[in-house]
Design a protein around this motif. Structure first.
Motif, PDB file in Angstrom:
ATOM      1  N   UNK A 368       0.862  -1.186   0.000  1.00  0.00           N
ATOM      2  CA  UNK A 368       0.000   0.000   0.000  1.00  0.00           C
ATOM      3  C   UNK A 368       0.899   1.236   0.000  1.00  0.00           C
ATOM      4  N   UNK A 369       0.664   2.144  -0.916  1.00  0.00           N
ATOM      5  CA  UNK A 369       1.555   3.274  -1.156  1.00  0.00           C
ATOM      6  C   UNK A 369       1.567   4.317  -0.048  1.00  0.00           C
ATOM      7  N   UNK A 370       2.621   5.169  -0.015  1.00  0.00           N
ATOM      8  CA  UNK A 370       2.761   6.206   1.023  1.00  0.00           C
ATOM      9  C   UNK A 370       1.684   7.280   0.966  1.00  0.00           C
ATOM     10  N   UNK A 371       0.973   7.387  -0.161  1.00  0.00           N
ATOM     11  CA  UNK A 371      -0.085   8.391  -0.264  1.00  0.00           C
ATOM     12  C   UNK A 371      -1.248   8.107   0.682  1.00  0.00           C
ATOM     13  N   UNK A 372      -1.290   6.902   1.254  1.00  0.00           N
ATOM     14  CA  UNK A 372      -2.383   6.533   2.167  1.00  0.00           C
ATOM     15  C   UNK A 372      -2.008   6.688   3.644  1.00  0.00           C
ATOM     16  N   UNK A 373      -0.781   7.133   3.900  1.00  0.00           N
ATOM     17  CA  UNK A 373      -0.302   7.197   5.290  1.00  0.00           C
ATOM     18  C   UNK A 373      -1.150   8.144   6.132  1.00  0.00           C
ATOM     19  N   UNK A 374      -1.406   9.348   5.631  1.00  0.00           N
ATOM     20  CA  UNK A 374      -2.169  10.325   6.408  1.00  0.00           C
ATOM     21  C   UNK A 374      -3.594   9.856   6.661  1.00  0.00           C
ATOM     22  N   UNK A 375      -4.161   9.188   5.681  1.00  0.00           N
ATOM     23  CA  UNK A 375      -5.511   8.632   5.865  1.00  0.00           C
ATOM     24  C   UNK A 375      -5.491   7.592   6.977  1.00  0.00           C
ATOM     25  N   UNK A 376      -4.476   6.750   6.972  1.00  0.00           N
ATOM     26  CA  UNK A 376      -4.354   5.731   8.015  1.00  0.00           C
ATOM     27  C   UNK A 376      -4.139   6.379   9.382  1.00  0.00           C
ATOM     28  N   UNK A 377      -3.369   7.447   9.411  1.00  0.00           N
ATOM     29  CA  UNK A 377      -3.067   8.122  10.676  1.00  0.00           C
ATOM     30  C   UNK A 377      -4.302   8.721  11.334  1.00  0.00           C
ATOM     31  N   UNK A 378      -5.346   8.964  10.538  1.00  0.00           N
ATOM     32  CA  UNK A 378      -6.566   9.545  11.119  1.00  0.00           C
ATOM     33  C   UNK A 378      -7.198   8.621  12.156  1.00  0.00           C
ATOM     34  N   UNK A 379      -6.851   7.332  12.112  1.00  0.00           N
ATOM     35  CA  UNK A 379      -7.398   6.377  13.085  1.00  0.00           C
ATOM     36  C   UNK A 379      -6.859   6.628  14.488  1.00  0.00           C
ATOM     37  N   UNK A 380      -5.745   7.335  14.609  1.00  0.00           N
ATOM     38  CA  UNK A 380      -5.166   7.579  15.929  1.00  0.00           C
ATOM     39  C   UNK A 380      -5.988   8.577  16.733  1.00  0.00           C
ATOM     40  N   UNK A 381      -6.952   9.246  16.094  1.00  0.00           N
ATOM     41  CA  UNK A 381      -7.785  10.245  16.784  1.00  0.00           C
ATOM     42  C   UNK A 381      -8.998   9.626  17.467  1.00  0.00           C
ATOM     43  N   UNK A 382      -9.121   8.309  17.421  1.00  0.00           N
ATOM     44  CA  UNK A 382     -10.292   7.655  18.017  1.00  0.00           C
ATOM     45  C   UNK A 382      -9.844   6.416  18.782  1.00  0.00           C
ATOM     46  N   UNK A 383     -10.764   5.896  19.584  1.00  0.00           N
ATOM     47  CA  UNK A 383     -10.522   4.644  20.306  1.00  0.00           C
ATOM     48  C   UNK A 383     -10.852   3.504  19.360  1.00  0.00           C
ATOM     49  N   UNK A 384      -9.841   2.731  18.968  1.00  0.00           N
ATOM     50  CA  UNK A 384     -10.052   1.661  17.980  1.00  0.00           C
ATOM     51  C   UNK A 384     -10.966   0.563  18.510  1.00  0.00           C
ATOM     52  N   UNK A 385     -11.180   0.510  19.835  1.00  0.00           N
ATOM     53  CA  UNK A 385     -12.047  -0.520  20.413  1.00  0.00           C
ATOM     54  C   UNK A 385     -13.316   0.080  21.012  1.00  0.00           C
ATOM     55  N   UNK A 386     -13.695   1.248  20.503  1.00  0.00           N
ATOM     56  CA  UNK A 386     -14.854   1.947  21.062  1.00  0.00           C
ATOM     57  C   UNK A 386     -16.115   1.094  21.028  1.00  0.00           C
ATOM     58  N   UNK A 387     -16.304   0.341  19.940  1.00  0.00           N
ATOM     59  CA  UNK A 387     -17.516  -0.467  19.801  1.00  0.00           C
ATOM     60  C   UNK A 387     -17.290  -1.918  20.215  1.00  0.00           C
ATOM     61  N   UNK A 388     -16.506  -2.097  21.253  1.00  0.00           N
ATOM     62  CA  UNK A 388     -16.267  -3.443  21.785  1.00  0.00           C
ATOM     63  C   UNK A 388     -16.429  -3.407  23.299  1.00  0.00           C
ATOM     64  N   UNK A 389     -16.464  -4.568  23.955  1.00  0.00           N
ATOM     65  CA  UNK A 389     -16.565  -4.574  25.425  1.00  0.00           C
ATOM     66  C   UNK A 389     -15.322  -4.023  26.114  1.00  0.00           C
TER      67      UNK A 389
END
Length: 444
Positions: A368-389
Motif C-alpha cells: 500500500x503506497x505512502x499516499x495513504x499514510x495520512x488517511x491511516x493516521x486519522x485512526x489515531x484520533x479515536x478509540x479503535x475498540x470503542x464499539x467493543x466490550x
C-alpha cells in the motif's frame, strides 16, 4: 505552603478499594452463575436441539457429497463462559441442502471449525463484518449478526479448496501478537485506507491450532489441509489484499504457514511487559484471568523446551501463567527469525516513538503506497475498540497495580527463553527483525 487534607486522600483510597471489591464480587457471582447455570443451559440447549433435529432433520438422505447444509438460527444462547464461536451457542433449524459455492457469497464468513465441519455464518443484511470501526473483532460481529449457519464437511471443503487455482498467499498478511499491543489500532489504520480487507481475530484460526502441533498424530495427515482451507476461506478473494490479525495464542502457526503460503507476509506485534499485563488485567479482571490462565500453559507449552522451563518455574499465579504463555508464543517467532529474514516485528513503543514511520513501513510491506499514510493516521484520533466490550471508557480506572514480584519473575523466566528486557516497563530489547532495522537498511 500548600497543605493537603489527608482525610480526603484516605477517603479517595477507600472508594477505590470499594470499587475493586464490588468488581470482584460481581465476577465471583458470574463464576457462580456459570458453574450453576451454564451446565443447565447447555443440557437444555442440547435437548431442544435434539428434538428440533429429530423433527426437522437433517436426515441421512439430506447429505450429499460436496454439498453444504444450511440452518436458520432460532435462538441465540448467550450464557456466560461459553465460547462465542461454538455452534452450540445457537438453536438452529435445518433448512436445505445448498451448493458448496454458497460460501463465496459476500455476507458469508467462516465462523468456526469443529470436529466434523467447517461452519460458516451469514450476517444480517446491511452488515459489513470487516468495518473495523463498527466491529473491532470479527468473532463478536459474527456472533451478534448471524442469521444462518452453513456447514461443510472437512473433506468436502478440502476438495473444494484444492480444486481452485493455486494461491501462494502473496495477497495475505498475517499478524501474530501478544495482545494489548496496538494491534487493533493497526487494524483500524489499515482499514482507513480501504486498500485492504482487514480480518480482526477470526476465531476459526484458533480452531486450527491442534493441526499445527505435531503432538496430535490423529490429524497429521490433514494438518496442512485444515490450515490451508481455513486461511483460504477467510481470505477467499485472491485479487484482494487481506490483513489477518490472528488470536493471541496462534504464534505456533508461524512455523507452518510458510509451507502452504510461501509468498504470504508475516509480522509479530508486541509491547513492554508491564503495560501489556496491566491492560490484560483491566480487560479481563482478576477472576477471569485466573480461569483463562489455567488453560493457557497446557495449550502453549507444546515443546519439550517449554515444558522444561515451566517445570523449573511452576507457579499458581495467573499473571505469571499469562506471562509464560506470552513467552511460548514469542518463542516460535524467535526460533523462525534465526532461519528467516522475511518476517518483521512491530513494537507499540516504536509506534509511540514514530507513528508515521511505523504506519508507512507497515503499509509498504503490504504493498500500500505512502499516499495513504495520512488517511491511516486519522485512526489515531479515536478509540479503535470503542464499539467493543474493551473500550477505553469501559476499562478506565479498573483494578490496581500488580506486585513487582510478578514482573521480576517474568524477567527471569523470559531470560530462559532468550528474551531480554529492561527499564521500569520491562521493555523487550532484543526482539528480532524490528521494522526499524529494515527501514534503516532501506535508507542506506
Amino acid at each position: 505552603m500548600v497543605t493537603v487534607d489527608k482525610s480526603k486522600l484516605k477517603w479517595r483510597d477507600s472508594i477505590s478499594n470499594y470499587s475493586y471489591i464490588v468488581g470482584s464480587i460481581q465476577e465471583v457471582l458470574l463464576i457462580i452463575r456459570a458453574i450453576c447455570l451454564a451446565p443447565i443451559y447447555i443440557i437444555l440447549a442440547r435437548i431442544l436441539q435434539w428434538i428440533i433435529n429429530l423433527v426437522c432433520g437433517p436426515y441421512r438422505s439430506h447429505y450429499e457429497q460436496d454439498k453444504a447444509l444450511s440452518y436458520d438460527i432460532l435462538w441465540d444462547l448467550k450464557y456466560h463462559f461459553v465460547m462465542l464461536n461454538e455452534i452450540t451457542c445457537f438453536l438452529r433449524k435445518f433448512r436445505k441442502v445448498q451448493d458448496i459455492s454458497v460460501i463465496e457469497e459476500e455476507d458469508i464468513s467462516l465462523y468456526c471449525v469443529n470436529d466434523t465441519d467447517f461452519v460458516f455464518a451469514r450476517a444480517r443484511p446491511g452488515t459489513d463484518l470487516y468495518d473495523c470501526d463498527k466491529h473491532p473483532f470479527l468473532f463478536l460481529a459474527q456472533h451478534n449478526t448471524a442469521i444462518e449457519l452453513i456447514t461443510v464437511s472437512h473433506q468436502a471443503l478440502f476438495r473444494y479448496i484444492n480444486a481452485k487455482p493455486y494461491n501462494d498467499g502473496r495477497n495475505i498478511t498475517l499478524s501474530y501478537m501478544n495482545g494489548r499491543c496496538g494491534s487493533t489500532l493497526a487494524c483500524s489504520m489499515i482499514h482507513k485506507t480501504r486498500q485492504c480487507t482487514v480480518v480482526s481475530e477470526p476465531w476459526a484460526m484458533l480452531d486450527t491450532l491442534k493441526y499445527a502441533y505435531t503432538a496430535h498424530p490423529k490429524f497429521q495427515a490433514d494438518n496442512h489441509n485444515f490450515i490451508k482451507a481455513t486461511v483460504l476461506t477467510i481470505a477467499k478473494d485472491p485479487k484482494r489484499k487481506y490483513f489477518i490479525k490472528m488470536g493471541m495464542v496462534t504464534g505456533v502457526l508461524v512455523k507452518v504457514i510458510k509451507d502452504m503460503f510461501p509468498a504470504a507476509k508475516e509480522i509479530y506485534m508486541y509491547r513492554a511487559f508491564r503495560p501489556t499485563m496491566m491492560s490484560y488485567r483491566k480487560m479481563l479482571g482478576p477472576f477471569a484471568m485466573m480461569i483463562l490462565a489455567g488453560g493457557l500453559v497446557p495449550l502453549c507449552a507444546q515443546e519439550r523446551r517449554h515444558r522444561d522451563i515451566w517445570q523449573r518455574n511452576k507457579t499458581i499465579d495467573p499473571y505469571k501463567k499469562f506471562f509464560f504463555w506470552m513467552f511460548c508464543n514469542m518463542d516460535y517467532f524467535y526460533q523462525e527469525s534465526r532461519i528467516r529474514t522475511d518476517i518483521e516485528s512491530y513494537s507499540y513503543e516504536s509506534f509511540q516513538a514514530d507513528q508515521e514511520g511505523y504506519i508507512r513501513h507497515l503499509l509498504g510491506a503490504m504493498g500500500i503506497g505512502p499516499e495513504y499514510v495520512q488517511l491511516a493516521m486519522s485512526a489515531t484520533n479515536q478509540d479503535s475498540q470503542e464499539n467493543s466490550p474493551w473500550s477505553r471508557k469501559k476499562l478506565a480506572g479498573k483494578y490496581g497495580k500488580l506486585p513487582e514480584d510478578t514482573f521480576q519473575w517474568a524477567k527471569r523466566v523470559a531470560k530462559e527463553f532468550g528474551v531480554q528486557c529492561e527499564g521500569d516497563d520491562y521493555s523487550i530489547t532484543n526482539f528480532p527483525n524490528g521494522w526499524e532495522t529494515f527501514e534503516r537498511v532501506k535508507s542506506q
